[in-house]
Design a protein around this motif. Structure first.
Motif, PDB file in Angstrom:
ATOM      1  N   MET A   1      48.021  34.899  37.388  1.00 14.73           N
ATOM      2  CA  MET A   1      48.279  36.070  38.236  1.00 14.73           C
ATOM      3  C   MET A   1      49.410  35.808  39.228  1.00 14.73           C
ATOM      4  O   MET A   1      50.129  36.718  39.610  1.00 14.73           O
ATOM      5  N   ASN A   2      49.588  34.561  39.624  1.00 13.30           N
ATOM      6  CA  ASN A   2      50.691  34.229  40.536  1.00 13.30           C
ATOM      7  C   ASN A   2      52.048  34.526  39.910  1.00 13.30           C
ATOM      8  O   ASN A   2      53.012  34.798  40.620  1.00 13.30           O
ATOM      9  N   LEU A   3      52.125  34.470  38.602  1.00 16.24           N
ATOM     10  CA  LEU A   3      53.363  34.825  37.912  1.00 16.24           C
ATOM     11  C   LEU A   3      53.760  36.257  38.248  1.00 16.24           C
ATOM     12  O   LEU A   3      54.934  36.566  38.430  1.00 16.24           O
ATOM     13  N   LEU A   4      52.787  37.136  38.367  1.00 17.38           N
ATOM     14  CA  LEU A   4      53.052  38.556  38.591  1.00 17.38           C
ATOM     15  C   LEU A   4      53.289  38.914  40.056  1.00 17.38           C
ATOM     16  O   LEU A   4      53.692  40.027  40.364  1.00 17.38           O
ATOM     17  N   LYS A   5      53.049  38.005  40.959  1.00 17.94           N
ATOM     18  CA  LYS A   5      53.201  38.308  42.387  1.00 17.94           C
ATOM     19  C   LYS A   5      54.662  38.289  42.792  1.00 17.94           C
ATOM     20  O   LYS A   5      55.457  37.592  42.197  1.00 17.94           O
TER      21      LYS A   5
ATOM     22  N   ASP B   1      46.168  31.654  23.432  1.00 17.44           N
ATOM     23  CA  ASP B   1      45.984  30.203  23.528  1.00 17.44           C
ATOM     24  C   ASP B   1      44.614  29.831  24.097  1.00 17.44           C
ATOM     25  O   ASP B   1      44.045  28.814  23.723  1.00 17.44           O
ATOM     26  N   CYS B   2      44.095  30.654  24.984  1.00 24.14           N
ATOM     27  CA  CYS B   2      42.782  30.355  25.576  1.00 24.14           C
ATOM     28  C   CYS B   2      41.659  31.029  24.789  1.00 24.14           C
ATOM     29  O   CYS B   2      40.592  31.308  25.337  1.00 24.14           O
ATOM     30  N   ASP B   3      41.926  31.280  23.508  1.00 22.53           N
ATOM     31  CA  ASP B   3      40.941  31.869  22.601  1.00 22.53           C
ATOM     32  C   ASP B   3      40.412  33.205  23.105  1.00 22.53           C
ATOM     33  O   ASP B   3      39.210  33.475  23.074  1.00 22.53           O
ATOM     34  N   PHE B   4      41.338  34.039  23.596  1.00 20.21           N
ATOM     35  CA  PHE B   4      41.050  35.401  24.043  1.00 20.21           C
ATOM     36  C   PHE B   4      40.052  35.446  25.211  1.00 20.21           C
ATOM     37  O   PHE B   4      39.297  36.386  25.346  1.00 20.21           O
ATOM     38  N   ASN B   5      40.110  34.429  26.053  1.00 20.15           N
ATOM     39  CA  ASN B   5      39.263  34.358  27.237  1.00 20.15           C
ATOM     40  C   ASN B   5      40.003  35.023  28.395  1.00 20.15           C
ATOM     41  O   ASN B   5      40.911  34.437  28.976  1.00 20.15           O
ATOM     42  N   LEU B   6      39.621  36.235  28.729  1.00 15.61           N
ATOM     43  CA  LEU B   6      40.301  36.962  29.796  1.00 15.61           C
ATOM     44  C   LEU B   6      40.141  36.306  31.158  1.00 15.61           C
ATOM     45  O   LEU B   6      40.949  36.520  32.041  1.00 15.61           O
ATOM     46  N   GLY B   7      39.124  35.491  31.316  1.00 11.43           N
ATOM     47  CA  GLY B   7      38.959  34.760  32.568  1.00 11.43           C
ATOM     48  C   GLY B   7      40.148  33.861  32.847  1.00 11.43           C
ATOM     49  O   GLY B   7      40.567  33.697  33.984  1.00 11.43           O
ATOM     50  N   ILE B   8      40.719  33.290  31.806  1.00 11.82           N
ATOM     51  CA  ILE B   8      41.902  32.436  31.964  1.00 11.82           C
ATOM     52  C   ILE B   8      43.116  33.288  32.310  1.00 11.82           C
ATOM     53  O   ILE B   8      43.884  32.960  33.200  1.00 11.82           O
ATOM     54  N   VAL B   9      43.298  34.388  31.613  1.00 15.44           N
ATOM     55  CA  VAL B   9      44.450  35.260  31.859  1.00 15.44           C
ATOM     56  C   VAL B   9      44.426  35.780  33.289  1.00 15.44           C
ATOM     57  O   VAL B   9      45.452  35.943  33.917  1.00 15.44           O
ATOM     58  N   LYS B  10      43.249  36.010  33.810  1.00 14.57           N
ATOM     59  CA  LYS B  10      43.124  36.529  35.165  1.00 14.57           C
ATOM     60  C   LYS B  10      43.092  35.418  36.207  1.00 14.57           C
ATOM     61  O   LYS B  10      42.903  35.667  37.379  1.00 14.57           O
ATOM     62  N   SER B  11      43.254  34.169  35.766  1.00 14.45           N
ATOM     63  CA  SER B  11      43.169  33.054  36.702  1.00 14.45           C
ATOM     64  C   SER B  11      44.278  33.133  37.740  1.00 14.45           C
ATOM     65  O   SER B  11      45.305  33.794  37.556  1.00 14.45           O
ATOM     66  N   LYS B  12      44.051  32.437  38.834  1.00 10.22           N
ATOM     67  CA  LYS B  12      44.980  32.442  39.953  1.00 10.22           C
ATOM     68  C   LYS B  12      46.402  32.062  39.510  1.00 10.22           C
ATOM     69  O   LYS B  12      47.374  32.708  39.894  1.00 10.22           O
TER      70      LYS B  12
ATOM     71  N   ASP C   1      49.755  44.151  25.913  1.00  9.22           N
ATOM     72  CA  ASP C   1      49.327  45.288  26.721  1.00  9.22           C
ATOM     73  C   ASP C   1      47.866  45.160  27.149  1.00  9.22           C
ATOM     74  O   ASP C   1      47.515  45.459  28.289  1.00  9.22           O
ATOM     75  N   VAL C   2      47.022  44.703  26.245  1.00  9.33           N
ATOM     76  CA  VAL C   2      45.603  44.557  26.555  1.00  9.33           C
ATOM     77  C   VAL C   2      45.407  43.474  27.614  1.00  9.33           C
ATOM     78  O   VAL C   2      44.703  43.677  28.606  1.00  9.33           O
ATOM     79  N   ALA C   3      46.026  42.321  27.419  1.00 14.08           N
ATOM     80  CA  ALA C   3      45.846  41.204  28.347  1.00 14.08           C
ATOM     81  C   ALA C   3      46.331  41.561  29.751  1.00 14.08           C
ATOM     82  O   ALA C   3      45.616  41.349  30.739  1.00 14.08           O
ATOM     83  N   LEU C   4      47.526  42.113  29.852  1.00 13.39           N
ATOM     84  CA  LEU C   4      48.057  42.504  31.167  1.00 13.39           C
ATOM     85  C   LEU C   4      47.231  43.621  31.797  1.00 13.39           C
ATOM     86  O   LEU C   4      46.936  43.587  32.991  1.00 13.39           O
ATOM     87  N   ASN C   5      46.872  44.592  30.999  1.00 17.93           N
ATOM     88  CA  ASN C   5      46.114  45.734  31.490  1.00 17.93           C
ATOM     89  C   ASN C   5      44.787  45.298  32.113  1.00 17.93           C
ATOM     90  O   ASN C   5      44.442  45.686  33.228  1.00 17.93           O
ATOM     91  N   ILE C   6      44.053  44.480  31.412  1.00 12.19           N
ATOM     92  CA  ILE C   6      42.748  44.056  31.912  1.00 12.19           C
ATOM     93  C   ILE C   6      42.901  43.132  33.122  1.00 12.19           C
ATOM     94  O   ILE C   6      42.162  43.262  34.101  1.00 12.19           O
ATOM     95  N   ALA C   7      43.857  42.227  33.080  1.00 15.61           N
ATOM     96  CA  ALA C   7      44.061  41.322  34.211  1.00 15.61           C
ATOM     97  C   ALA C   7      44.401  42.089  35.483  1.00 15.61           C
ATOM     98  O   ALA C   7      43.809  41.862  36.541  1.00 15.61           O
ATOM     99  N   ILE C   8      45.326  43.025  35.387  1.00 19.73           N
ATOM    100  CA  ILE C   8      45.734  43.814  36.561  1.00 19.73           C
ATOM    101  C   ILE C   8      44.599  44.745  37.003  1.00 19.73           C
ATOM    102  O   ILE C   8      44.342  44.890  38.203  1.00 19.73           O
ATOM    103  N   THR C   9      43.920  45.356  36.052  1.00 19.02           N
ATOM    104  CA  THR C   9      42.820  46.271  36.393  1.00 19.02           C
ATOM    105  C   THR C   9      41.747  45.553  37.199  1.00 19.02           C
ATOM    106  O   THR C   9      41.308  46.045  38.249  1.00 19.02           O
ATOM    107  N   LYS C  10      41.326  44.403  36.730  1.00 25.40           N
ATOM    108  CA  LYS C  10      40.290  43.658  37.444  1.00 25.40           C
ATOM    109  C   LYS C  10      40.778  43.244  38.831  1.00 25.40           C
ATOM    110  O   LYS C  10      40.072  43.409  39.821  1.00 25.40           O
ATOM    111  N   TYR C  11      41.991  42.724  38.897  1.00 25.19           N
ATOM    112  CA  TYR C  11      42.535  42.283  40.181  1.00 25.19           C
ATOM    113  C   TYR C  11      42.587  43.435  41.181  1.00 25.19           C
ATOM    114  O   TYR C  11      42.144  43.296  42.326  1.00 25.19           O
ATOM    115  N   LEU C  12      43.124  44.555  40.752  1.00 23.79           N
ATOM    116  CA  LEU C  12      43.253  45.700  41.663  1.00 23.79           C
ATOM    117  C   LEU C  12      41.891  46.248  42.076  1.00 23.79           C
ATOM    118  O   LEU C  12      41.678  46.584  43.241  1.00 23.79           O
ATOM    119  N   PHE C  13      40.976  46.333  41.143  1.00 27.79           N
ATOM    120  CA  PHE C  13      39.650  46.864  41.449  1.00 27.79           C
ATOM    121  C   PHE C  13      38.934  45.985  42.467  1.00 27.79           C
ATOM    122  O   PHE C  13      38.359  46.474  43.441  1.00 27.79           O
TER     123      PHE C  13
END
Length: 185
Positions: free
Chosen positions: A162-166, A148-159, A45-57
């Motif tokens: 995020m393409n998985l969610l499109k 896996d990326c040691d809790f690096n949200l920059g990776i989770v938000k990577s292109k 929930d945290v990973a998806l929430n932050i990734a989507i929040t940043k993208y949308l903002f």
């Protein structure tokens, strides 16, 4: 398991450091003697929430709080995540106990059939009830990328991730959502 893990890696375009995480993320609780994806629910929930929040903002700078909140909710709802699972064919890689497979497959098949009959546009599938297992797959995969990326949200938000969610729900498709239309009345 090896083939499934390799196929999901191809879909994600993410190189895992810890292959066992992906195996766990694709394992249903019915699969005897194995850890299962539910253990990642705390993180997903945290990973998806932050990734989507940043993208949308960042992509909706002229949008007010109410619409951003609606976009956020629509992009993270279980039915939408289930759609993502069907769209990428991720369900076929889920490890599950054979005796539990029929019921799971039946529910997934019903959802997939309804989605296919409605077309691929985001606004058409919200009224279709999805099996929880479908949303869980996307959530657990996102969680393990984050881990896996040691809790690096920059990776989770990577292109690539995020393409998985499109296709994401955007302002155009949000306007067609039944809940949004009712609020406008």
């Amino acid at each position: 398991m090896e083939k499934s893990v390799a196929k999901v890696k191809e879909i994600l375009k993410y190189k895992f450091k810890k292959k066992s995480l992906l195996e766990k993320a694709l394992t249903h609780a019915s699969y005897i003697g194995s850890p299962w994806y539910e253990c990642f629910e705390f993180v997903d929930d945290v990973a998806l929430n932050i990734a989507i929040t940043k993208y949308l903002f960042l992509n909706n700078t002229d949008t007010g709080l109410g619409l951003l909140t609606d976009l956020h909710s629509m992009n993270l709802c279980s039915t939408r995540l289930a759609y993502v699972t069907i769209r990428h064919g991720l369900y076929r890689f889920l490890y599950r106990r054979p005796s539990n497979t029929f019921m799971l497959n039946e529910n997934v098949s019903k959802f997939a059939t309804k989605i296919e009959s409605k077309g691929s546009e985001c606004s058409h599938y919200y009224h279709v009830k999805a099996s929880k297992v479908l949303a869980d797959i996307v959530e657990s995969i996102t969680a393990i990328v984050y881990i896996d990326c040691d809790f690096n949200l920059g990776i989770v938000k990577s292109k690539d991730v995020m393409n998985l969610l499109k296709p994401l729900v955007d302002m155009e498709t949000l306007d067609k959502h039944p809940v949004t239309m009712l609020r406008a009345l």
